[in-house]
Design a protein around this motif. Structure first.
Motif, PDB file in Angstrom:
ATOM      1  N   HIS A  10       0.844  -1.188   0.000  1.00 49.50           N
ATOM      2  CA  HIS A  10       0.000   0.000   0.000  1.00 49.50           C
ATOM      3  C   HIS A  10       0.883   1.243   0.000  1.00 49.50           C
ATOM      4  O   HIS A  10       1.907   1.288   0.699  1.00 49.50           O
ATOM      5  N   ASP A  12       0.892   5.311   0.735  1.00 46.35           N
ATOM      6  CA  ASP A  12       0.176   6.415   1.361  1.00 46.35           C
ATOM      7  C   ASP A  12       0.892   7.717   1.036  1.00 46.35           C
ATOM      8  O   ASP A  12       2.115   7.805   1.129  1.00 46.35           O
ATOM      9  N   SER A  15      -0.524  11.155   4.498  1.00 44.11           N
ATOM     10  CA  SER A  15      -1.530  11.084   5.553  1.00 44.11           C
ATOM     11  C   SER A  15      -0.816  11.062   6.902  1.00 44.11           C
ATOM     12  O   SER A  15       0.399  11.234   6.976  1.00 44.11           O
ATOM     13  N   SER A  20       0.143   5.080   8.818  1.00 43.50           N
ATOM     14  CA  SER A  20       1.089   4.248   8.069  1.00 43.50           C
ATOM     15  C   SER A  20       1.869   3.315   8.991  1.00 43.50           C
ATOM     16  O   SER A  20       2.086   2.153   8.667  1.00 43.50           O
ATOM     17  N   PHE A  31       5.336   5.261   2.593  1.00 45.03           N
ATOM     18  CA  PHE A  31       4.807   6.550   3.005  1.00 45.03           C
ATOM     19  C   PHE A  31       5.613   7.644   2.313  1.00 45.03           C
ATOM     20  O   PHE A  31       6.826   7.721   2.478  1.00 45.03           O
ATOM     21  N   SER A  65      -3.590   5.692  -0.689  1.00 46.59           N
ATOM     22  CA  SER A  65      -4.405   6.528   0.203  1.00 46.59           C
ATOM     23  C   SER A  65      -3.823   7.926   0.285  1.00 46.59           C
ATOM     24  O   SER A  65      -2.622   8.137   0.120  1.00 46.59           O
ATOM     25  N   CYS A  66      -4.726   8.858   0.522  1.00 45.99           N
ATOM     26  CA  CYS A  66      -4.359  10.260   0.728  1.00 45.99           C
ATOM     27  C   CYS A  66      -5.448  10.825   1.631  1.00 45.99           C
ATOM     28  O   CYS A  66      -6.567  11.069   1.185  1.00 45.99           O
TER      29      CYS A  66
END
Length: 179
Positions: A10, A12, A15, A20, A31, A65-66
């Protein structure tokens, strides 16, 4: 949602580092932030990333993700350049790097009226965000209401509840279609 979708990796974008770090206990996390974190965990990599020029090839990220980032882009609060359309440019970058059938978890302030609270953040309407991400499919929308009596996270809230918000938390799960 990460546990539900169970990606092999994943990514990120800026965020909360807490998210994370915790999520890296069950999925490898990369991240990326304007200010990389000096943290060392077995399943967590931290590196520099500019949300307006992400360091990934187009359509290469399966899980992304954000969360609570876009609303700050272009307002100068974090040392970034002033750019009224900075948030829209960043949204286009998220769409660009998301792979076909990829998942995007996106969180931002939602209210009954769109506005900029200079130089802190923007507040969007749900419709604005759905329109900005019109190339993606909305899988699920949840709201964390600013009113505690509404009961925490409300999945697929009705329009009346959304209209009660001045500064609620909109949680969007988007998916990119397969061409």
């Amino acid at each position: 949602m990460l546990a539900k979708t169970n990606p092999s990796k994943h990514i990120d974008i800026s965020s909360s580092l807490y998210f994370s770090a915790i999520a890296s206990s069950f999925v490898p996390i990369e991240f990326y932030d304007y200010r990389p974190a000096d943290i060392h965990l077995p399943n967590l990599k931290s590196a520099f990333g500019d949300l307006q020029k992400l360091p990934f090839p187009s359509e290469s990220v399966q899980s992304l993700s954000c969360m609570h980032v876009i609303e700050h882009i272009g307002l100068g609060r974090y040392g970034d350049l002033m750019d009224y359309d900075g948030d829209l440019k960043a949204i286009k970058e998220l769409i660009r790097v998301l792979a076909p059938a990829g998942n995007l978890f996106f969180v931002t302030p939602i209210g009954h009226k769109a506005r900029i609270v200079f130089n802190a953040h923007r507040i969007y309407t749900k419709e604005q965000i759905v329109n900005y991400f019109d190339e993606l499919e909305l899988e699920e929308f949840s709201l964390i209401s600013e009113h505690w009596e509404d009961g925490g996270i409300v999945i697929n809230p009705n329009k009346a509840l959304i209209e009660r918000q001045s500064y609620g938390c909109g949680c969007f799960w988007f998916k990119k279609g397969v061409k």
